[in-house]
Design a protein around this motif. Structure first.
Motif, mmCIF file in Angstrom:
data_model
loop_
_atom_site.group_PDB
_atom_site.id
_atom_site.type_symbol
_atom_site.label_atom_id
_atom_site.label_comp_id
_atom_site.label_asym_id
_atom_site.label_seq_id
_atom_site.Cartn_x
_atom_site.Cartn_y
_atom_site.Cartn_z
ATOM 1 N N GLY A 1 36.274 88.745 8.861
ATOM 2 C CA GLY A 1 36.785 87.716 8.770
ATOM 3 C C GLY A 1 37.120 87.159 7.542
ATOM 4 N N ASN A 2 37.050 87.627 6.301
ATOM 5 C CA ASN A 2 36.955 86.953 5.464
ATOM 6 C C ASN A 2 37.930 87.492 5.212
ATOM 7 N N GLU A 3 39.245 86.986 4.427
ATOM 8 C CA GLU A 3 40.683 86.812 3.512
ATOM 9 C C GLU A 3 40.545 87.019 3.140
ATOM 10 N N ASP A 4 41.725 87.346 2.038
ATOM 11 C CA ASP A 4 42.442 88.062 0.840
ATOM 12 C C ASP A 4 43.097 87.991 0.995
ATOM 13 N N ASP A 5 43.337 87.734 -0.890
ATOM 14 C CA ASP A 5 44.571 87.787 -1.535
ATOM 15 C C ASP A 5 44.879 89.317 -2.133
ATOM 16 N N ALA A 6 45.753 89.445 -2.430
ATOM 17 C CA ALA A 6 46.005 91.078 -3.637
ATOM 18 C C ALA A 6 48.028 91.471 -3.828
ATOM 19 N N PHE A 7 47.954 91.773 -4.863
ATOM 20 C CA PHE A 7 49.192 92.130 -5.449
ATOM 21 C C PHE A 7 49.491 93.697 -5.318
ATOM 22 N N ARG A 8 50.264 93.642 -4.194
ATOM 23 C CA ARG A 8 50.641 95.424 -3.925
ATOM 24 C C ARG A 8 52.212 95.572 -4.320
ATOM 25 N N THR A 9 52.359 96.361 -4.249
ATOM 26 C CA THR A 9 54.151 97.349 -4.298
ATOM 27 C C THR A 9 54.499 97.642 -2.639
ATOM 28 N N VAL A 10 55.363 97.193 -2.400
ATOM 29 C CA VAL A 10 55.766 96.883 -1.175
ATOM 30 C C VAL A 10 54.916 98.325 -0.972
ATOM 31 N N GLU A 11 55.449 99.136 -0.669
ATOM 32 C CA GLU A 11 55.309 100.535 -0.808
ATOM 33 C C GLU A 11 53.746 100.707 -0.170
ATOM 34 N N GLN A 12 53.247 100.025 -0.998
ATOM 35 C CA GLN A 12 51.120 99.771 -0.832
ATOM 36 C C GLN A 12 50.596 98.907 -0.179
ATOM 37 N N ARG A 13 51.710 97.879 0.311
ATOM 38 C CA ARG A 13 51.310 96.710 1.163
ATOM 39 C C ARG A 13 49.714 96.560 2.539
ATOM 40 N N HIS A 14 50.229 98.246 2.605
ATOM 41 C CA HIS A 14 48.958 98.362 3.539
ATOM 42 C C HIS A 14 47.548 98.999 2.829
ATOM 43 N N ASP A 15 47.932 99.366 1.778
ATOM 44 C CA ASP A 15 46.709 99.764 1.476
ATOM 45 C C ASP A 15 45.840 98.271 0.974
ATOM 46 N N GLY A 16 45.244 97.000 1.790
ATOM 47 C CA GLY A 16 44.209 96.355 1.267
ATOM 48 C C GLY A 16 42.803 96.601 0.586
ATOM 49 N N PRO A 17 42.915 95.212 0.435
ATOM 50 C CA PRO A 17 41.001 95.582 -0.106
ATOM 51 C C PRO A 17 40.112 96.118 0.846
ATOM 52 N N PHE A 18 38.949 96.296 0.240
ATOM 53 C CA PHE A 18 37.737 97.287 0.765
ATOM 54 C C PHE A 18 36.810 95.733 1.241
ATOM 55 N N CYS A 19 36.955 95.305 2.675
ATOM 56 C CA CYS A 19 35.938 94.547 2.726
ATOM 57 C C CYS A 19 34.545 95.452 3.512
ATOM 58 N N CYS A 20 33.338 95.240 4.250
ATOM 59 C CA CYS A 20 32.912 95.715 5.171
ATOM 60 C C CYS A 20 32.720 97.191 5.551
ATOM 61 N N GLY A 21 33.082 97.630 4.322
ATOM 62 C CA GLY A 21 33.005 99.262 4.211
ATOM 63 C C GLY A 21 34.365 99.958 4.899
ATOM 64 N N GLU A 22 35.508 98.997 4.785
ATOM 65 C CA GLU A 22 37.247 99.798 5.782
ATOM 66 C C GLU A 22 37.848 98.691 5.088
ATOM 67 N N ARG A 23 39.204 99.656 4.752
ATOM 68 C CA ARG A 23 40.453 98.247 4.096
ATOM 69 C C ARG A 23 40.436 97.227 4.882
ATOM 70 N N MET A 24 40.646 95.808 4.163
ATOM 71 C CA MET A 24 41.018 94.837 4.717
ATOM 72 C C MET A 24 42.634 95.131 5.917
ATOM 73 N N SER A 25 43.352 94.762 6.501
ATOM 74 C CA SER A 25 44.021 95.070 7.392
ATOM 75 C C SER A 25 45.111 93.832 6.632
ATOM 76 N N LEU A 26 46.197 94.023 6.593
ATOM 77 C CA LEU A 26 47.615 92.999 6.534
ATOM 78 C C LEU A 26 47.569 92.326 7.128
ATOM 79 N N GLU A 27 47.838 90.575 6.533
ATOM 80 C CA GLU A 27 47.892 89.236 7.751
ATOM 81 C C GLU A 27 49.108 88.897 7.290
ATOM 82 N N ILE A 28 49.464 88.261 8.116
ATOM 83 C CA ILE A 28 51.150 87.320 8.080
ATOM 84 C C ILE A 28 50.315 86.223 8.531
#
Ligand SMILES: [Zn+2]
Length: 123
Positions: A12-39
């Motif tokens: 349930g950790n939340e984070d913000d990250a700068f990404r290009t529009v194309e790379q917006r689904h490449d979230g930062p890692f948490c608990c060994g997995e990529r975090m998912s994009l949230e609206i």
């Protein structure tokens, strides 16, 4: 680059990250997995905290005042010692190149103003 909000499905950790529009689904890692994009509701960036201008001692509050203060004092934001040295080297090289070019032009101009006989004495 836009700022995106990410969430970890595992913890349930939340984070913000700068990404290009194309790379917006490449979230930062948490608990060994990529975090998912949230609206989330649009992210509003807070204004700058106030500070005393190191140049003239005046109180500067907010981005607009900061921009005006930098322009008025002919300053730019401090970018760290390494960047400052690099910028100083770049400016020094630019000045040297410019001066060398001016000297070269002056020498050429002087040469072309010489009479053929004078030119021959130089050769
Ligand atoms: Zn997590």
């Amino acid at each position: 680059m836009p700022l995106y909000a990410y969430g970890c499905a595992a913890c349930g950790n939340e984070d913000d990250a700068f990404r290009t529009v194309e790379q917006r689904h490449d979230g930062p890692f948490c608990c060994g997995e990529r975090m998912s994009l949230e609206i989330r509701p649009s992210y509003v960036q807070g204004d700058l905290q106030g500070y005393v201008s190191p140049v003239n001692g005046k109180w500067v509050e907010g981005r607009t005042a900061r921009r005006d203060d930098l322009a008025r004092t002919h300053s730019r934001p401090w970018e760290g010692m390494e960047n400052e040295k690099r910028e100083a080297d770049r400016q020094r090289k630019y000045a040297e190149d410019k001066s060398e070019k001016r000297l070269d032009e002056a020498a050429r101009r002087a040469y072309h103003q010489l009479s053929p006989a004078q030119r021959r004495t130089l050769e």
